[in-house]
Design a protein around this motif. Structure first.
Motif, PDB file in Angstrom:
ATOM      1  N   SER A   1       0.831  -1.205   0.000  1.00 21.24           N
ATOM      2  CA  SER A   1       0.000   0.000   0.000  1.00 21.24           C
ATOM      3  C   SER A   1       0.867   1.256   0.000  1.00 21.24           C
ATOM      4  O   SER A   1       0.543   2.240  -0.674  1.00 21.24           O
ATOM      5  CB  SER A   1      -0.961   0.003   1.187  1.00 21.24           C
ATOM      6  N   VAL A   2       1.981   1.235   0.717  1.00 25.93           N
ATOM      7  CA  VAL A   2       2.891   2.386   0.694  1.00 25.93           C
ATOM      8  C   VAL A   2       3.477   2.561  -0.704  1.00 25.93           C
ATOM      9  O   VAL A   2       3.572   3.686  -1.219  1.00 25.93           O
ATOM     10  CB  VAL A   2       3.998   2.233   1.761  1.00 25.93           C
ATOM     11  N   CYS A   3       3.841   1.461  -1.347  1.00 22.59           N
ATOM     12  CA  CYS A   3       4.362   1.544  -2.719  1.00 22.59           C
ATOM     13  C   CYS A   3       3.307   2.100  -3.671  1.00 22.59           C
ATOM     14  O   CYS A   3       3.613   2.938  -4.526  1.00 22.59           O
ATOM     15  CB  CYS A   3       4.806   0.172  -3.205  1.00 22.59           C
ATOM     16  N   PHE A   4       2.071   1.657  -3.511  1.00 26.40           N
ATOM     17  CA  PHE A   4       1.006   2.133  -4.391  1.00 26.40           C
ATOM     18  C   PHE A   4       0.742   3.621  -4.193  1.00 26.40           C
ATOM     19  O   PHE A   4       0.625   4.373  -5.162  1.00 26.40           O
ATOM     20  CB  PHE A   4      -0.275   1.329  -4.132  1.00 26.40           C
ATOM     21  N   TYR A   5       0.667   4.062  -2.945  1.00 34.18           N
ATOM     22  CA  TYR A   5       0.415   5.472  -2.684  1.00 34.18           C
ATOM     23  C   TYR A   5       1.594   6.352  -3.086  1.00 34.18           C
ATOM     24  O   TYR A   5       1.421   7.515  -3.427  1.00 34.18           O
ATOM     25  CB  TYR A   5       0.068   5.713  -1.214  1.00 34.18           C
TER      26      TYR A   5
ATOM     27  N   PHE B   1       1.463   8.075  -6.487  1.00 32.87           N
ATOM     28  CA  PHE B   1       0.690   9.298  -6.639  1.00 32.87           C
ATOM     29  C   PHE B   1       1.454  10.510  -6.099  1.00 32.87           C
ATOM     30  O   PHE B   1       1.668  11.480  -6.813  1.00 32.87           O
ATOM     31  CB  PHE B   1      -0.664   9.181  -5.949  1.00 32.87           C
ATOM     32  N   SER B   2       1.813  10.447  -4.843  1.00 31.43           N
ATOM     33  CA  SER B   2       2.588  11.544  -4.255  1.00 31.43           C
ATOM     34  C   SER B   2       3.180  11.076  -2.939  1.00 31.43           C
ATOM     35  O   SER B   2       2.627  10.216  -2.261  1.00 31.43           O
ATOM     36  CB  SER B   2       1.722  12.779  -4.034  1.00 31.43           C
ATOM     37  N   TYR B   3       4.303  11.670  -2.601  1.00 32.34           N
ATOM     38  CA  TYR B   3       4.957  11.294  -1.354  1.00 32.34           C
ATOM     39  C   TYR B   3       4.246  11.898  -0.143  1.00 32.34           C
ATOM     40  O   TYR B   3       4.346  11.369   0.955  1.00 32.34           O
ATOM     41  CB  TYR B   3       6.428  11.700  -1.382  1.00 32.34           C
ATOM     42  N   SER B   4       3.504  12.971  -0.348  1.00 31.61           N
ATOM     43  CA  SER B   4       2.746  13.538   0.770  1.00 31.61           C
ATOM     44  C   SER B   4       1.617  12.583   1.191  1.00 31.61           C
ATOM     45  O   SER B   4       1.249  12.530   2.365  1.00 31.61           O
ATOM     46  CB  SER B   4       2.191  14.907   0.411  1.00 31.61           C
ATOM     47  N   ALA B   5       1.084  11.817   0.233  1.00 31.65           N
ATOM     48  CA  ALA B   5       0.071  10.824   0.575  1.00 31.65           C
ATOM     49  C   ALA B   5       0.675   9.725   1.433  1.00 31.65           C
ATOM     50  O   ALA B   5       0.028   9.223   2.362  1.00 31.65           O
ATOM     51  CB  ALA B   5      -0.530  10.226  -0.697  1.00 31.65           C
TER      52      ALA B   5
END
Length: 75
Positions: free
Chosen positions: A35-39, A42-46
């Motif tokens: 999930s961290v890889c997926f988010y 999109f953006s590192y702030s996510a």
């Protein structure tokens, strides 16, 4: 990463394949990493928000567990 791309299909296939091949005790950690890889696509702030929310929820659970133990001991 959009859901209708080849990159997502490959990512999802790897996730599902490894999810069913690891022991049960490691599945939650594997899902956390994926999930961290997926988010992070999109953006590192996510990712920062996701990790912050997970950490605050974990701390809250530990506090509730400690309070529950104290209440049981008082009875």
């Amino acid at each position: 990463m959009q859901f209708n791309t080849l990159a997502f299909f490959i990512f999802f296939s790897v996730c599902v394949g490894t999810y069913y091949s690891v022991p049960v005790k490691n599945k939650k950690w594997l899902l956390l990493v994926y999930s961290v890889c997926f988010y992070s696509c999109f953006s590192y702030s996510a990712v920062i928000g996701l990790v912050t929310i997970a950490f605050v929820s974990w701390i809250g659970g530990k506090v509730l567990e400690r309070v529950k133990k104290k209440i049981i001991l008082m009875k």
